[in-house]
Every structure is written in structure tokens, then in C-alpha cells.
Design a protein around this motif. Structure first.
Motif, PDB file in Angstrom:
ATOM      1  N   VAL A 223       0.848  -1.201   0.000  1.00 17.50           N
ATOM      2  CA  VAL A 223       0.000   0.000   0.000  1.00 17.50           C
ATOM      3  C   VAL A 223       0.879   1.244   0.000  1.00 17.50           C
ATOM      4  O   VAL A 223       0.637   2.198  -0.753  1.00 17.50           O
ATOM      5  N   VAL A 226       2.262   1.742  -3.491  1.00 16.77           N
ATOM      6  CA  VAL A 226       1.284   2.193  -4.483  1.00 16.77           C
ATOM      7  C   VAL A 226       0.882   3.640  -4.237  1.00 16.77           C
ATOM      8  O   VAL A 226       0.747   4.428  -5.174  1.00 16.77           O
ATOM      9  N   PHE A 264      -7.060   0.628   3.777  1.00 14.92           N
ATOM     10  CA  PHE A 264      -7.615   0.226   2.476  1.00 14.92           C
ATOM     11  C   PHE A 264      -8.385   1.393   1.855  1.00 14.92           C
ATOM     12  O   PHE A 264      -8.287   1.648   0.652  1.00 14.92           O
ATOM     13  N   LEU A 267      -6.020   3.821   0.364  1.00 13.98           N
ATOM     14  CA  LEU A 267      -5.505   3.276  -0.898  1.00 13.98           C
ATOM     15  C   LEU A 267      -6.508   3.521  -2.024  1.00 13.98           C
ATOM     16  O   LEU A 267      -6.149   3.991  -3.112  1.00 13.98           O
ATOM     17  N   LEU A 268      -7.779   3.229  -1.765  1.00 13.14           N
ATOM     18  CA  LEU A 268      -8.813   3.419  -2.790  1.00 13.14           C
ATOM     19  C   LEU A 268      -8.897   4.873  -3.213  1.00 13.14           C
ATOM     20  O   LEU A 268      -8.965   5.186  -4.404  1.00 13.14           O
ATOM     21  N   LEU A 271      -5.967   5.885  -5.335  1.00 16.31           N
ATOM     22  CA  LEU A 271      -6.057   5.292  -6.673  1.00 16.31           C
ATOM     23  C   LEU A 271      -7.095   5.998  -7.530  1.00 16.31           C
ATOM     24  O   LEU A 271      -6.932   6.129  -8.738  1.00 16.31           O
ATOM     25  N   MET A 272      -8.177   6.439  -6.888  1.00 14.45           N
ATOM     26  CA  MET A 272      -9.213   7.132  -7.645  1.00 14.45           C
ATOM     27  C   MET A 272      -8.689   8.475  -8.161  1.00 14.45           C
ATOM     28  O   MET A 272      -8.964   8.878  -9.278  1.00 14.45           O
ATOM     29  N   PRO A 275      -4.153   7.510 -10.079  1.00 13.52           N
ATOM     30  CA  PRO A 275      -3.989   6.066 -10.272  1.00 13.52           C
ATOM     31  C   PRO A 275      -2.529   5.625 -10.248  1.00 13.52           C
ATOM     32  O   PRO A 275      -2.247   4.487  -9.927  1.00 13.52           O
TER      33      PRO A 275
ATOM     34  N   VAL B 123     -12.944  -2.616  -8.052  1.00 12.19           N
ATOM     35  CA  VAL B 123     -12.772  -1.187  -8.313  1.00 12.19           C
ATOM     36  C   VAL B 123     -11.302  -0.770  -8.459  1.00 12.19           C
ATOM     37  O   VAL B 123     -10.948  -0.103  -9.421  1.00 12.19           O
ATOM     38  N   PRO B 124     -10.408  -1.210  -7.541  1.00 10.95           N
ATOM     39  CA  PRO B 124      -8.997  -0.847  -7.763  1.00 10.95           C
ATOM     40  C   PRO B 124      -8.459  -1.439  -9.059  1.00 10.95           C
ATOM     41  O   PRO B 124      -7.605  -0.849  -9.715  1.00 10.95           O
ATOM     42  N   ARG B 127      -8.407   0.515 -12.262  1.00 14.51           N
ATOM     43  CA  ARG B 127      -7.334   1.478 -12.443  1.00 14.51           C
ATOM     44  C   ARG B 127      -5.985   0.783 -12.554  1.00 14.51           C
ATOM     45  O   ARG B 127      -5.124   1.194 -13.307  1.00 14.51           O
ATOM     46  N   LEU B 128      -5.799  -0.256 -11.727  1.00 11.34           N
ATOM     47  CA  LEU B 128      -4.509  -0.954 -11.724  1.00 11.34           C
ATOM     48  C   LEU B 128      -4.644  -2.216 -12.545  1.00 11.34           C
ATOM     49  O   LEU B 128      -5.713  -2.711 -12.746  1.00 11.34           O
ATOM     50  N   TRP B 131      -0.192  -7.331 -11.138  1.00 14.50           N
ATOM     51  CA  TRP B 131      -0.008  -7.730  -9.750  1.00 14.50           C
ATOM     52  C   TRP B 131      -0.600  -6.728  -8.774  1.00 14.50           C
ATOM     53  O   TRP B 131      -0.925  -7.058  -7.648  1.00 14.50           O
ATOM     54  N   ILE B 139      -5.761  -7.520  -0.007  1.00 13.17           N
ATOM     55  CA  ILE B 139      -5.996  -6.726   1.198  1.00 13.17           C
ATOM     56  C   ILE B 139      -7.425  -6.905   1.680  1.00 13.17           C
ATOM     57  O   ILE B 139      -7.693  -6.962   2.874  1.00 13.17           O
ATOM     58  N   LEU B 143      -8.899  -7.838   5.465  1.00  8.06           N
ATOM     59  CA  LEU B 143      -9.845  -7.033   6.235  1.00  8.06           C
ATOM     60  C   LEU B 143     -10.948  -7.870   6.866  1.00  8.06           C
ATOM     61  O   LEU B 143     -11.630  -7.414   7.782  1.00  8.06           O
TER      62      LEU B 143
END
Lengths: 287, 613
Positions: A223, A226, A264, A267-268, A271-272, A275, B123-124, B127-128, B131, B139, B143
Motif C-alpha cells: 500500500v 502504491v 484500504f 488506498l482506494l 487510486l481514484m 492512479p 474497483v482498484p 485502475r490498476l 499484480w 488486502i 480485512l
């Protein structure tokens, strides 16, 4: 302020992991899932050195550095070099290596965290800027903050670093420029391996020698990387500290159970909005 | 102009005797026999242990088949399957315990919730890629214990959800044997569903996605939608398996859904073969009978998984079922001597029908990459019914221009219009859907498809069909499939490669793959056809055939832009030619004018080269 010190310390550990990921990514464009297991091995080296064999710290670190390099080479040789290109099969194989390392450690030392005495400075917390921090934590904090900056300078200022950057951008072009891409590949695994295992003894007082440590670090380190943008050491530092702060403050003010959820969530969000991470570069796609 | 040109006829499939056609069903026969045996197993009274093993294998395999769909076929390594498995299990458990709902309701709800979780975990991934997606979905699994603790009251927290009542189907309480049938029949249906999906047009579209977003977009496929489809579809069997699992022991706990479960699923997928359907069963069975069931050697199970992953990832790219498959193939080759395909000799006319061409206007377009001015105020007109040639040395900006038209690059200034509509700022798949089809300089052919299927992928969006009709093989789907095959065969014949129709496309020689690219581009019935060096690597006869086909396509109304280094071919094929040099337009005009233009001779051919007579 104690929370801040805690956040910085945890962030520093994540920064080491993220830099380890980055070194391999920059030079060989692969993601080594087993990387954090080397830090875990380093913590067990510290445990053995301090609690079992009572050897000086420098000896432990020296052995860890060499062993880490060798294990890194082994990983590259068994799980990376034989793979067909471009299929991201390395994730499967390095996960396999990671599981094997963890499994062996469980067999040898069991499932419980083993306490490791601090490297130096004793067990008495000191008060710094109004917060309490252990000397061992301060040590790892300094290492974690300095390492990404040193790595960044080495990458952007030295010939080896620049060759690595060139390789990550276009492997074929790098080969045509006379860069030994193969050597950079295994070299990066060895360097990252030595670095992670060599720093393990410093991490050990903070995390204990714990067989599941690698599994925890791999996700947080990821994380951090990224968020910072993959391949950027400076980004790794910022990302790691961000993760450390989010964790520490969520645990303190909302609840321990929300710690990972919050990470998390961050991270989201990153990325939004970006990216490619904070320091990542966006390339236009070519046909 | 040269409409109705003569072309080779379609050769037969190469199978001479009619009874050999039964061999087509060989792959369906094995699973059907397996399914029947599984259903008959309780008759032999093998005892509860064996039945329980079969049940566990079935559930395990359902999750793995979902993983195979998203990873093996679509190339998206999403490791969140355990989260969907858990979502299904907890949804079902809570509904059964607190609301006493019927089995059908709880299964449906579990699948639905799993689909939602699959959507969120994807959703991630939108974009990605690669890997990074794998890790972020990982992740999500991490959780799970936290989420369970937060919802302690509903889920039982870390202690687990106990005392889940036995399943009730339509008011009838099921005993363990009846539940065995519920599990096996659900699994058989699940596998039938996935087998049909994977060999359908959707499965092939997923293979296109695996090949890369650029190809997918050029075929008008929205990468965004396709990825979501893959994630959601992969979640369905995981949710079903979770629900079935909840009733099995009337108890579920977070430790069933942890890190080692993720690894076990991944190992089963790799071991059985990720790009297979039934490999999921094989891999699950091996893992269930092996490391998962022995508590005595539990501490070694991690080592075994790890070894499976390394060895499987390095050596078994097709998994064990791939090894079995190739053994079977060589055995059947030895057993049934197939007649080699007769070489194309008979000739027949191939009609491709009219194209609705639209004029392409490129006006004052500039594009800069860092310090390189790739295009500098270039203007080009391409009219319907004409072939427009675009020539220039390597690096003169030809492919950049095509990529700008297709929307892969953002232009710095200028206008690009197709008919009345501006293409600037539109995403590549939208531009493709507007009627722009292209071939690639380096052929981009997904592995695992034959030539017919590759060509038909450009009809996936144009003649779209839903997932459900495909899985159930409804008449509407069959009609589209027939249309696909008919059209694809016609195009292959038009290019003189009809005899290769059922060959694995990606392993063909470079020149043939180029022709295949042209056939695929034409399958979109484009109003604008962009060909990027289609003739390099072809022999003289093939160049002649291709040139005729390009002329034919233009004569039937399409707008054709041809990039080519083969100067004589361009002179012969194109009506209008533009010459680029270092991003600037240096000449334009008819073939005659271009051939005699001194600037062109100087720049492109080199001064000393004689122009062809």
C-alpha cells in the motif's frame, strides 16, 4: 505526540519494505511478494544472535546481509528467471516462495512471537518533543527515513541506478544500449534481499521475531508503495509514513478494528484521484 | 470495380468419416460421465467421510473455477475470491439463522452479495492491472477478521457463527444425503454454466482482454465493462460455494477465510491449469485429498502449497489438465489418422457486400512527445470509395497519426472528424464503435483462439448478445454465433487463408497473422479501415491478393487508409497518397504525381533509387 512517534516508527518499517519492493521493480519490473519475508528472517537472525548464541550485533548484521543476498539470488534463480515473459506469473511463484519461507520458520520456531532485546539503548523510554519513544524505535525511525532518500540519490545519480531506470522503462532499448539487463535483474534481488534481511535485526525489537510478520508487512508495504507511486523511493517514504499515520491515528481515535479498513480506504481514494500514485508518472500508451 | 473476384473454396474440415464427427463431443463426454458417477456415488454407500470429501472438493472447485475465469481467461489476477466465498457463507448463515429462510432464497442472496463484493473488490482493478490488482484484492481478504469483529453481533466475531440451522428446501428439511445432492447438483450446474460461458463469444472477448486493453478497445470493447463483467462473474460461483459451505457444518468462522485459504485456491488453480474449466476440479481434488485433509501433516501444508505454486508457476503453464490434454491429443492423433487439409485449389466468388464509408478529415493535427515533434500541422482527407495511401520513412509519424485517429493518443492541436462527428477526446472503444477498424503493425492475436474466432471477435460488440443467452445457448445466441462463423469464414476465404480457419491463430507465421488482422478489421464492417503495414512479411502473390481485396473493399464503399513501406504496392493500390517526413506533410496527390515528385524521391526513396516504371 507518543502516537506521532509510534506512527513514524511503524511508517519507517513500511518504508524499508517499500524500498525493497521498488529496488526490484525498478531493475527487473517484477514484484517480489517474498521480499518482506527477508525482514522476518532478519528478525529471527536477531533473536538467534541475541538470545541464543550471544554474538555481537555486528556479526548478526553481517551474517544477515550475506544470507539475505544469497536468498535473494535463490529467489531470482528459482522463481523469476525461468518464467515466460509478460504473464505476471512471478506473483504466483514469489507467493509460493514466501509461503515456503514462512512455513519453514513455523516449523523451526513455532507460531508465537519471540521477544528480541533491543539493539542498544536499553528498554527505558525517553521523552522527546513531549512524546515517549524507545531508543530502539528511534533507531529504526532514523533508518526508515534515511533509507528511501539514500536509495533515491543512488538511483538517480549513479550509473547503476540510471541503468536500472532505463531498464524499467524499456528493456529492449536498455539491452541495445549495452546494459547488462540480466545482471541488473539478479543484482537487484540480491541487493534488496541483503538490505531487508540486514535491517531485520533493527526491526526485531519493535515487531518481535514472528513468523507471520512477512504476511503483515507485504500488504502494508505494498500500500505504501502504491500510494507513493511504484518505482519512486521518495514516494515510498511518503506513502509509508501516510500508512503509519493512518494506522496509528485510526487505532487511537476510532478503534483498532478499523485500522486496516482505514488503510484500504486511503488506498482506494489515492487510486481514484491519482492512479499512478503521488510520485508515479503517467505514460501515454503506445501501440 | 473488381467486385466478385475469384477466391479459393472452403475446404472440408479434414474429417472424412461421419462417425468421427462424434469426436467433437469427446470433451463433453468426460464431464458428463463424471457428473453421473458423482450423483450415483451414494448408492455404493462409501461412508460419510468420502461423501464429505466430494462435497468439499465440489465447493472448493466452484471458487477455483471463478478464479480461473478472471485470471486464466481474462488475465486479471484477482485474489479476492476468498472474500466473496466468505460473503456468500455469512450471508447464507445469517439469513438461515436469524430469518430461517428457504435454501433457494439464501443461495440466491449469497450469490447476489458475493457479486456485489466482487464488484467492490474490482474497483482498484479498473485502475490498476497485473499484480497491483492481485495485491489490492488480497488486502480485502486481510480485512475480513476486522469486519467480522466490527459486526460482532451479526457474525459472531472471531468466535464464528455457530448453530446455523439445517437447510430447508421448499418447506422440507434436508438430511445430509439430500444435502449431498444439493451440493453436487449445484456444482454440476455451476460448471455447466462456466463451461458454456468460457467457450462462448464472451469467453473469447475475455481472451481479447487478456491480450491487452489496446486490442480490446480497437474492437470496440469497453475495457471497463469487460473487467467488471469478469470480476462479477468470477464472484458468482464463490458466493454459491460459500452458501453451501455455511450449511455443511452448521458453523463458520473467520479462520476458514484467511491467508492460507487464498493460497490454497491459488495453488489449486495453478495445479489444475488456470486457463481451464475442469482443471479447477482436478486441482481442488488433489489439494483436498492431499494436504488439506491430513491434520497430521498440517504444519507441512504451507510448504506443499508453496512448492505447488513455484513448480506449477514455472513449469506447468497449462496445469496438470494441460499435460493430460496434450497426452490425450497425441494419443488420439496416433489412433485416428486425420486427412491433412487439402490445399486450396478450387476457386469460387466471395461477396463481401457493401460498406457504409464515411470521410475522414484530419486537419492541422500536431502531436509532440517530449522533445520530438511527431506530427506538425498535418492535414489529410480520406474519402469513401477510395484508398488513401500514407507513406514515409520509419519515424515519420504514420503510426502516430493512426493512433491519434483511434484515440490512443491525445492530440495537441487540430481536428479529426469522421463524417460529421469529431473524434477528438473520444475514448478508443467509442471510436471503434463509431465504425473505425484497424490492423496493427505488430499483429496482436490472443492465444488459444482459432482463426475464425479471432476474426469474429470484431463482431462481439457490433452484434452484441447477453451473457445469459450465451450460457443457456438460446436461439438468439446461436443465430449470432452462426453469423459470426459465416462472416469469419467468408473473410478468411477472401484473403486466401480459408484453409487455416480452425488452426490456432497465434502460432501462424507473421505474414499470415497480418492477413488475419485485416480479416478481423473487416469483420467490424468498418466505415473507416486503417491498415498499418499489412503487406510486410507477405510474398508476392499474397501482396497481390491483399492489394485486390483492399481495392475491393474501397470499391464497395469503405474509406481505406493504407500505411505501407511497399512503394509499388501503394502506387498500385492507392487513389490518393500522402507523404510524411519527420512529422511534416511533404507531398500529396495521385500515384503518378507522387512517383514523379522530386521531393518524395529525395526524401523517401533516396536520390539514387530509380522510380519503378
Amino acid at each position: 505526540m507518543t502516537t506521532v512517534w509510534g506512527a513514524l516508527t511503524v511508517g519507517a518499517v513500511y518504508a524499508i519494505v517499500a524500498v525493497g519492493f521498488n529496488i526490484v521493480i525498478i531493475s527487473s519490473a517484477t514484484f517480489n511478494f517474498a521480499q518482506p519475508q527477508l525482514i522476518m528472517l532478519g528478525t529471527f537472525a536477531a533473536y538467534l544472535g541475541a538470545a541464543q548464541f550471544h554474538v555481537p550485533l555486528l556479526v548478526t548484521i553481517g551474517i544477515s546481509l550475506v544470507l539475505g543476498g544469497v536468498i535473494g539470488l535463490l529467489i531470482e534463480r528459482t522463481a523469476i528467471r525461468l518464467l515466460p515473459p509478460g504473464a505476471h506469473a512471478e506473483l504466483v511463484t514469489t507467493v509460493g516462495v514466501s509461503v515456503i519461507i514462512a512455513g519453514l520458520v513455523v516449523l523451526a520456531f513455532g507460531n508465537n512471537p519471540l521477544s528480541v532485546p533491543p539493539v542498544f539503548g536499553g528498554e527505558r523510554a525517553m521523552t522527546l518533543l513531549g512524546g515517549r519513544i524507545l531508543p530502539a524505535e528511534l533507531t529504526i525511525l532514523c533508518i526508515g527515513l534515511a533509507l528511501p532518500l539514500v536509495a533515491d540519490i543512488l538511483t538517480t545519480r549513479t550509473l547503476v541506478g540510471l541503468s536500472s531506470l532505463a531498464t524499467s522503462e524499456d528493456k529492449t532499448a536498455a539491452v541495445l544500449r549495452g546494459i547488462n539487463v540480466g545482471r541488473l535483474g539478479w543484482g537487484s534481488y540480491a541487493v534488496a534481499g541483503a538490505l531487508c534481511m540486514g535491517l531485520g535485526p533493527f526491526v526485531a525489537p519493535e515487531t518481535y521475531a514472528y513468523s507471520a510478520l512477512g504476511d503483515i508487512l507485504v500488504l502494508k508495504g505494498f500500500v505504501a508503495m502504491v500510494i507513493g507511486g511504484q518505482g519512486s523511493h521518495r514516494g515510498a517514504l511518503i506513502g509509508a509514513l501516510a500508512v503509519g499515520f493512518v494506522e496509528a491515528f485510526t487505532a487511537r481515535y476510532i478503534g483498532v478494528n478499523y485500522q486496516n479498513v482505514a488503510v484500504f480506504g486511503v488506498l482506494l481514494i489515492v487510486l481514484m484521484i491519482r492512479p499512478h500514485g503521488l510520485f508515479g508518472e503517467r505514460l501515454e500508451r503506445a501501440v | 470495380m473488381k467486385a466478385g473476384r475469384t477466391l479459393p473454396a472452403a475446404p472440408s474440415d479434414g474429417v472424412a468419416r461421419p462417425w468421427l464427427r462424434l469426436l467433437r463431443f469427446q470433451w463433453v463426454a468426460v464431464p458428463i460421465v463424471g457428473a453421473i458417477l458423482t450423483l450415483l456415488l451414494p448408492v455404493l454407500d462409501p461412508g460419510p467421510f468420502v461423501l464429505r470429501q466430494v462435497e468439499l472438493i465440489a465447493m472448493f472447485a466452484l471458487v477455483v473455477v471463478g478464479l480461473n475465469l478472471s485470471w486464466g481467461y481474462a488475465g486479471e489476477l484477482a485474489l479476492g475470491n476468498v472474500a466473496m466465498f466468505a460473503a456468500g457463507a455469512y450471508t447464507c448463515g445469517i439469513l438461515a439463522k436469524d430469518f430461517h429462510v428457504d435454501l433457494l432464497v439464501s443461495l440466491a442472496a449469497a450469490i447476489l452479495v458475493a457479486a456485489v463484493v466482487g464488484f467492490i473488490s474490482g474497483v482498484p482493478g479498473l485502475r490498476l492491472g497485473g499484480w497491483a490488482l492481485a495485491m489490492s484484492s488480497f488486502i480485502l481478504v486481510l480485512l475480513l477478521p476486522d469486519i467480522m469483529t466490527v459486526f460482532q453481533r451479526e457474525t459472531g466475531g472471531l468466535n464464528g457463527l455457530a448453530a446455523i440451522p439445517d437447510p430447508v428446501l421448499l418447506g422440507h428439511k434436508l438430511d445430509p444425503l439430500q444435502y449431498y445432492y444439493v451440493i453436487t447438483i449445484s456444482t454440476i450446474l455451476g460448471f455447466a454454466f462456466f463451461r458454456n460461458l468460457v467457450v462462448s463469444r464472451h469467453g473469447r472477448a475475455l481472451s481479447v482482454l487478456r491480450q491487452g486493453p489496446i486490442l480490446a478497445q480497437s474492437l470496440g470493447i469497453s475495457v471497463f465493462r469487460m473487467k467488471l463483467l469478469a470480476y462479477v462473474l468470477a464472484a458468482l460461483p464463490a458466493g454459491l460455494a460459500g452458501a453451501l459451505f455455511a450449511y455443511l457444518d452448521n458453523f463458520i468462522a473467520p479462520e476458514s477465510f484467511g491467508f492460507s485459504t487464498v493460497i490454497a485456491f491459488l495453488a489449486a488453480s495453478v495445479l489444475g491449469g488456470s486457463r481451464t474449466v475442469y482443471g479447477a476440479l482436478l486441482g481442488s481434488a488433489l489439494l483436498q485429498i492431499g494436504p488439506l485433509s491430513s491434520t497430521r501433516y498440517q504444519q507441512y501444508s504451507l510448504l506443499v502449497y508453496g512448492a505447488f505454486l513455484v513448480v506449477g508457476g514455472v513449469f506447468l503453464s497449462g496445469g496438470l489438465s494441460g499435460v493430460l490434454g496434450s497426452l490425450y491429443k497425441s494419443a488420439s492423433k496416433w489412433w485416428v489418422k486425420r486427412k491433412p487439409s487439402p490445399p486450396a485449389k478450387a476457386t469460387t466468388k466471395v461477396e463481401l457486400g457493401p460498406f457504409e464509408g464515411a470521410p475522414l478529415t484530419v486537419a492541422d493535427v500536431s502531436k509532440r512527445f517530449g522533445g520530438v515533434q511527431a506530427l506538425d500541422r498535418v492535414s489529410i482527407e480520406a474519402k469513401p470509395g477510395q484508398v488513401t495511401g500514407l507513406i514515409g520513412a520509419n519515424g515519420s509519424g504514420k503510426t502516430t497519426l493512426i493512433n491519434l485517429v483511434c484515440g490512443y493518443y491525445w492530440l495537441d492541436s487540430g481536428r479529426i472528424e469522421l463524417g460529421e462527428d469529431s473524434l477528438v477526446g473520444k475514448r478508443p472503444h467509442v471510436i471503434a464503435r463509431a465504425g473505425v477498424s484497424r490492423s496493427f503493425q505488430t499483429p496482436s492475436i490472443p492465444t488459444g483462439l482459432n482463426c475464425l474466432q479471432v476474426v469474429a471477435t470484431n463482431r462481439y460488440v457490433r452484434d452484441a448478445s447477453g451473457v445469459l443467452p450465451a450460457v443457456l445457448r438460446l436461439p438468439s445466441y446461436r443465430r449470432r454465433l452462426d453469423g459470426d462463423l459465416r462472416e469469419a469464414r467468408r473473410l478468411l476465404e477472401a484473403l486466401g487463408i480459408g484453409h487455416l480457419a480452425t488452426q490456432e491463430a497465434a502460432s501462424l507465421p507473421l505474414g499470415t497473422r497480418r492477413l488475419l488482422e485485416v480479416a478481423r478489421a473487416l469483420a467490424g464492417r468498418p466505415s473507416l479501415l486503417l491498415l498499418d503495414e499489412p503487406a510486410s512479411g507477405l510474398d508476392k502473390n499474397e501482396v497481390e491478393e491483399l492489394s485486390q481485396l483492399i481495392r475491393y473493399t474501397a470499391a464497395h464503399g469503405a474509406t481505406v487508409v493504407l500505411i505501407e513501406h511497399n512503394f509499388p504496392m501503394v502506387l498500385e493500390t492507392a487513389d490518393q497518397i500522402y507523404v510524411l517526413e519527420q512529422g511534416k506533410l511533404i507531398a500529396s496527390g495521385g500515384p503518378q504525381a507522387i512517383r514523379d515528385n522530386p521531393a518524395v524521391i529525395q526524401s523517401y526513396l533516396g536520390a539514387e533509387v530509380q522510380t519503378p516504371a
